[in-house]
Design an enzyme around this catalytic site. Sequence first.
Site, mmCIF file in Angstrom:
data_model
loop_
_atom_site.group_PDB
_atom_site.id
_atom_site.type_symbol
_atom_site.label_atom_id
_atom_site.label_comp_id
_atom_site.label_asym_id
_atom_site.label_seq_id
_atom_site.Cartn_x
_atom_site.Cartn_y
_atom_site.Cartn_z
ATOM 1 N N GLY A 1 52.443 66.144 71.674
ATOM 2 C CA GLY A 1 53.708 66.327 72.368
ATOM 3 C C GLY A 1 53.831 65.603 73.684
ATOM 4 O O GLY A 1 54.644 65.994 74.522
ATOM 5 N N ASN B 1 36.604 63.540 63.448
ATOM 6 C CA ASN B 1 37.847 64.244 63.121
ATOM 7 C C ASN B 1 37.567 65.295 62.050
ATOM 8 O O ASN B 1 37.296 64.956 60.895
ATOM 9 C CB ASN B 1 38.901 63.254 62.631
ATOM 10 C CG ASN B 1 40.263 63.897 62.435
ATOM 11 O OD1 ASN B 1 40.414 65.117 62.510
ATOM 12 N ND2 ASN B 1 41.264 63.075 62.175
ATOM 13 N N ASP C 1 47.114 53.140 64.162
ATOM 14 C CA ASP C 1 46.373 51.974 63.667
ATOM 15 C C ASP C 1 45.188 52.480 62.865
ATOM 16 O O ASP C 1 44.173 52.889 63.420
ATOM 17 C CB ASP C 1 45.909 51.099 64.828
ATOM 18 C CG ASP C 1 45.321 49.772 64.371
ATOM 19 O OD1 ASP C 1 44.679 49.735 63.297
ATOM 20 O OD2 ASP C 1 45.504 48.769 65.080
ATOM 21 N N LYS C 2 45.311 52.442 61.551
ATOM 22 C CA LYS C 2 44.273 52.995 60.675
ATOM 23 C C LYS C 2 43.333 51.912 60.162
ATOM 24 O O LYS C 2 42.925 51.920 59.005
ATOM 25 C CB LYS C 2 44.917 53.742 59.514
ATOM 26 C CG LYS C 2 45.739 54.941 59.974
ATOM 27 C CD LYS C 2 46.100 55.853 58.826
ATOM 28 C CE LYS C 2 46.782 57.098 59.337
ATOM 29 N NZ LYS C 2 46.897 58.142 58.306
ATOM 30 N N SER D 1 42.216 67.454 60.809
ATOM 31 C CA SER D 1 43.451 67.096 60.118
ATOM 32 C C SER D 1 43.802 68.182 59.115
ATOM 33 O O SER D 1 42.938 68.645 58.365
ATOM 34 C CB SER D 1 43.295 65.758 59.390
ATOM 35 O OG SER D 1 44.395 65.542 58.518
#
Length: 364
Positions: A296, A175, A65-66, A178
């Site tokens: 994962g 963040n 959900d960006k 990325s």
Amino acid sequence: MLWPALRSVLFQLDPERVHHLAHWALHRVPLAVARARRPAPIPALAVRCMGLDFDGPVGLAAGFDKGDVALPGLFGLGFSHVEIGTITPRPQPGNDRPRLFRLPEHRALLNRMGFNNEGMEACARRLAALPPAARLGPVGINVGKNKVTPNEDAAADYLACIERLHPYADYLVVNISSPNTPGLRQLQERDALDRLLRACVRHLAERAPGKPLLVKLAPDLSPEALDEAVDVAIAAGAAGIVATNTTLSRAGVERHPRAAEAGGLSGAPLERLATDVVRRCYARAAGRVPIVGVGGVMDAEGAYAKIRAGATLVQAYTGLIYGGPGFVGRVNAGLARLLERDEFSTLSDAIGADHRQGGGKAAG
């Protein structure tokens, strides 16, 4: 049993198109329906972390959900918390398409999305319009810098997002890990990380004292660089470590036709690496801050491995794509069984058990 059949149909379509279809559907879930369909919490899985109450450990990782803010629908799937983002100050389209690829043989995704989002103003408007009742659990906001912003000016982007979005977040995540924004991971280097986090922590503390700010790290750091990043983050005042982002490694998928595509790999091939990073972060943090384990988490066993390695919370994204709407409920039910097997009364008792002698019966 319906999900495998539906998934086989959806997997014939473009991955990004399916993503948009899922958001379209989730946006249209009424709050009353979300509440009714939300799996009943399992008391043994409840955890308190960073001053916030979570009715279970499994949250939605950033990237799904960006800023569309489909909170009722997402909480209705059973997530204990939802992390929105990554959000940047200004809207940006992200990288050129195609930029999202499935590796179904490996239960994995490969993406080079590039922080595509409509910017902090659009996200803030949508969050402001939500009724408080739509927040069925803590909401995090993951923030980043715009692609065109040079690293020397990155702090201004992070501070702008914190300024605009902090009223709507229960916690925020910086963040810097990325792999799809050129140069972004350089912000994990000692001096750059220290300057950035100190500025962000100070800015948030002045506006919302006590609100947690975490940092999200890459799984590809060397052990020494990871230790250094954890030390710097804690010294700068970060309230927690999110471990990890997607990986540049192609270990386990080397022969797949998509392996040569640029971008970050997520899903089952990342599970062991991400859990090892959680384990090292937990040992280095030594109880000073909690660890959020990401990477994962495809089933209860994977979530439990991260919890025993030191994660207080775990997050999933690729696991949802492959596991479907019943994913969180199955993981939570499995976690409850694993706790009972290992003679833990609560999930909190299992956190970091692998680091303690006599920490329950041997897992597995």
